[in-house]
Design a protein around this motif. Structure first.
Motif, PDB file in Angstrom:
ATOM      1  N   VAL A 681       0.492  -1.361  -0.006  1.00 52.02           N
ATOM      2  CA  VAL A 681      -0.020  -0.219  -0.002  1.00 52.02           C
ATOM      3  C   VAL A 681       0.212   1.014  -0.123  1.00 52.02           C
ATOM      4  O   VAL A 681       2.063   1.313   0.619  1.00 52.02           O
ATOM      5  CB  VAL A 681      -1.441   0.237   1.292  1.00 52.02           C
ATOM      6  N   LYS A 682       1.002   2.354  -0.969  1.00 51.07           N
ATOM      7  CA  LYS A 682       1.376   3.894  -1.117  1.00 51.07           C
ATOM      8  C   LYS A 682       0.006   4.588  -0.851  1.00 51.07           C
ATOM      9  O   LYS A 682      -0.676   4.764  -1.466  1.00 51.07           O
ATOM     10  CB  LYS A 682       2.270   3.475  -2.285  1.00 51.07           C
ATOM     11  N   LEU A 683       0.240   5.515  -0.162  1.00 52.97           N
ATOM     12  CA  LEU A 683      -0.587   5.995   0.185  1.00 52.97           C
ATOM     13  C   LEU A 683      -0.283   7.813   0.603  1.00 52.97           C
ATOM     14  O   LEU A 683       1.083   8.391   0.171  1.00 52.97           O
ATOM     15  CB  LEU A 683      -1.141   6.203   1.638  1.00 52.97           C
ATOM     16  N   ASN A 684      -1.059   8.630   0.143  1.00 56.29           N
ATOM     17  CA  ASN A 684      -0.053  10.129   0.251  1.00 56.29           C
ATOM     18  C   ASN A 684      -1.215  10.782   1.606  1.00 56.29           C
ATOM     19  O   ASN A 684      -1.865  10.168   2.668  1.00 56.29           O
ATOM     20  CB  ASN A 684      -1.233  11.199  -0.910  1.00 56.29           C
ATOM     21  N   ILE A 685       0.545  11.101   2.061  1.00 53.08           N
ATOM     22  CA  ILE A 685      -0.177  11.660   3.820  1.00 53.08           C
ATOM     23  C   ILE A 685       0.443  13.169   3.479  1.00 53.08           C
ATOM     24  O   ILE A 685       0.427  14.091   2.334  1.00 53.08           O
ATOM     25  CB  ILE A 685       1.163  10.752   4.200  1.00 53.08           C
TER      26      ILE A 685
END
Length: 685
Positions: A681-685
């Motif tokens: 999982v790769k998210l914007n933070i």
């Protein structure tokens, strides 16, 4: 036209041309087409252009024109647009280049142009303008091949030269409108679609586009076309564009932005074609026959070679040549020589050649099978009309059969040289589609059938772009596998039992707790493809094996993930989420495991996504027969697969997901569920 903001511009009763070179053609071509409205000309020095008196300035015009064609340089065009807007002109075509296509300087100039226009619509700049063959006006800076029609198709292109070339077609396509839109300063493709949908004389729309900037507006216009039952056929260039990004996940390596247009167009029933000839042929079929009501097609020719070629070309399409039942064969056989073997495609030989009544009887019996369309392959020889008499008789026989049966019919020539222009005109009069090219004809039929199927839907979902965010300018966080699994577990995704450990002793304790066999992996968010570097150990059945594996893997990283080994797997899938600047997040589902790229078995879905969408996507996969119980093997838990996908869909709605990769999703026998064996999982933070 209705009350569209573009109606005055594209169906004008009064026109002004500004400038000289290019403006002269707008006058000449409108006169040639028989435009019966007012035409004025503005030029500071000339007395007249093409016999039309010149006013020195725009302010001298008798009253505000409906449309203007501006053929002066870029800076002068801005001045002209401002003055036309001030007097209440209905809209303008800006022929000049020197705007957005130049970069920073041109973009600034483009902003001044749109400011000068205010609410007045502009077609262009940097475009050829448009031709309205219905109302006999050509705001166009060159010669063209359009002829006056009472009904026809509208074509919108971003290329002036391609638009010009398409007007020169002589294959029987009635062109009602030709628009070239250039830089689309304040009037885009969607605006033009909305405007022409208000004209009942338009029966289909053709697009040649490089991309779509206004996806929401385009979506509304395209769905409006479905409501009006006006099909759209499109060439979207860019199939071979390659991405420069390095694939982080398997999902990224499976997709390209152009593939999303295939998915999007399919959702909207837009027929995507690759060439101008196929665009013209498909539009022609739709304009003459309209959508076909079923996918059963018949073919007739007096050549076994042609019959065989047609059978080969249709292989794999949605339309097909159904076998004829015995009664149907007998009825056809009764009209022919006993040596003819009756099949579909039908080679009727030449025993009835030149005999209109017998040929018509054969064609009538063939067409009585309830086909969506019947094709007659017929190539006329070179020569004068008297040399082509027998071919004309065969055509007349088809016309007779159409009159009796009411069926939809096509006359198909293998190349354009083999269909005289007089026959094309005759086909149109008889409601028969004159088609060129065997493969183009069959693909056109497939497009027409798919459009019919689309119209059976009660509604077509609008675009629901999720997280259409700027992935470059935001901080991003790659979540390690264990934490990613826990996040998705909260949304209903099943995951293996397991824990993070930092030593061999801890690994042994966890294995005793969750029971052997187990899997051990290096747990590090930087290692996205662990199996590629030997970071995964499978089928560990006892403490000795686990000790060896853990000691080895701890040399690669300080943290290990120990999980239950899942057994009894029917198939491995991938569920992925990726991001596109235009469409936002989209979903990938396909064959998974370590051979995911090699298998090249995936389907894409755009948001919004429901369970029916997911099932349709799964059923298109090469792995689907395995999921469905191949050759007596147990079937997989397809409902659980759909549940897993919908859990991911819900997750994406709540999070700013840049990428997500569940690979493999282990599919167990029906009723046993699915397990997400690996997650990224790769998210914007």
């Amino acid at each position: 036209m209705g009350d569209s903001n573009l109606s005055r511009l594209i169906s004008p009763k009064s026109v002004v041309v500004i400038g000289n070179k290019g403006a002269d053609f707008a006058i000449k071509e409108s006169h040639r087409m028989g435009f019966n409205g007012l035409i004025w000309s503005v030029h500071p020095y000339k007395e007249s252009i093409e016999g039309v008196k010149c006013y020195k300035t725009i302010k001298e015009l008798p009253y505000p024109p409906d449309a203007a064609f501006i053929a002066v340089n870029a800076e002068s065009s801005i001045i002209a647009v401002r003055e036309l807007n001030e007097i209440g002109c209905g809209g303008s075509v800006v022929y000049a280049s020197g705007f957005e296509e130049l970069g920073i300087e041109g973009i600034a100039r483009n902003e001044r142009l749109t400011e000068a226009a205010g609410s007045m619509p502009i077609i262009g700049p940097n475009c050829y303008g448009f031709i309205n063959s219905l109302d006999r006006v050509a705001l166009w800076p060159d010669v063209h091949g359009c002829e006056v029609v009472d009904r026809g198709v509208a074509i919108i292109t971003q290329s002036g030269n391609i638009g010009l070339n398409m007007t020169m077609q002589s294959v029987g396509l009635p062109i009602a409108f030709m628009f070239t839109v250039g830089n689309q300063a304040n009037t885009c493709v969607s605006d033009i679609i909305n405007a022409i949908l208000e004209d009942d004389r338009v029966c289909a729309i053709g697009l040649h586009i490089e991309g779509i900037d206004d996806i929401e507006d385009f979506d509304v216009a395209a769905r409006k076309s479905i409501q009006r039952k006006i099909p759209i056929v499109a060439i979207k260039s860019g199939r071979t564009d390659t991405s420069s990004q390095i694939a982080l996940s398997h999902t990224s390596s499976l997709t390209g932005s152009d593939q999303l247009f295939d998915v999007y167009f399919k959702r909207l029933g837009i027929a995507r074609v690759d060439t101008v000839p196929e665009l013209l042929e498909t539009l022609k079929l739709l304009s003459v026959l309209g959508p076909i009501q079923n996918n059963r097609v018949a073919s007739m020719s007096c050549s076994g070679g042609e019959a065989g070629m047609m059978a080969d070309l249709i292989e794999g399409m949605d339309v097909y040549f159904p076998a004829l039942d015995d009664d149907h064969k007998c009825r056809i056989k009764s009209t022919l020589n006993e040596f003819v073997e009756v099949n579909n495609p039908l080679d009727y030989h030449t025993f009835v050649w030149g005999d209109r009544d017998r040929t018509a009887a054969c064609f009538k019996e063939m067409m009585s099978g309830g086909f969506g369309a019947t094709i007659l392959l017929l190539d006329w020889p070179k020569g004068n009309k008297s040399d082509q008499q027998d071919w004309d008789i065969t055509f007349d026989a088809l016309s007779d059969a159409v009159l009796v049966t009411g069926g939809k019919a096509i006359v198909l020539a293998s190349i354009a040289d083999c269909m005289p222009k007089r026959i094309i005109k005759k086909c149109i009069r008889h409601g028969i589609a004159p088609m060129i090219g065997l493969d183009a004809c069959l693909r056109s039929l497939q497009h027409a059938y798919r459009y019919t199927e689309l119209l059976k839907n009660d509604s077509v979902k609008g675009i629901g772009a999720i997280n259409r965010i700027d992935c470059i300018n935001k901080s991003q966080n790659i979540i390690n596998e264990f934490d990613g699994k826990k996040l998705l577990f909260e949304y209903g995704l099943n995951i293996p039992n397991g824990e993070i450990v930092t030593s061999t002793e801890q690994a042994l304790e966890v294995a005793e707790k969750i029971n052997y066999p187990v899997v051990v992996k290096v747990s590090d968010e930087e290692l996205t493809h662990k199996s590629d570097i030997g970071g995964v150990k499978l089928n560990i059945n006892n403490s000795e094996m686990l000790t060896l594996a853990a000691n080895e893997l701890l040399k690669t990283g300080p943290n290990l993930l120990v999980e239950s080994m899942v057994e009894g797997v029917i198939a491995e899938l991938i569920i992925g989420i990726d991001f596109d600047p235009l469409f936002g997040n989209f979903l990938v589902i396909g064959s998974g495991g370590i051979f995911v790229e090699l298998m090249n078995d995936s389907a894409l879905l755009l948001f919004p996504i429901d369970r029916n969408d997911v099932y349709s996507a799964i059923s298109e996969l090469k792995v689907y027969p395995l999921l469905n119980g191949y050759r007596g093997r147990p079937s997989g838990d397809i409902e659980a697969v759909i549940d897993a996908v919908m859990a991911v869909v819900d997750f994406v709605k709540d999070k700013e997901v840049v990428e997500l990769d569940i690979n493999p999703l282990l599919v167990l026998p029906k009723g046993k569920g699915v397990i997400a064996a690996d997650v990224l999982v790769k998210l914007n933070i």
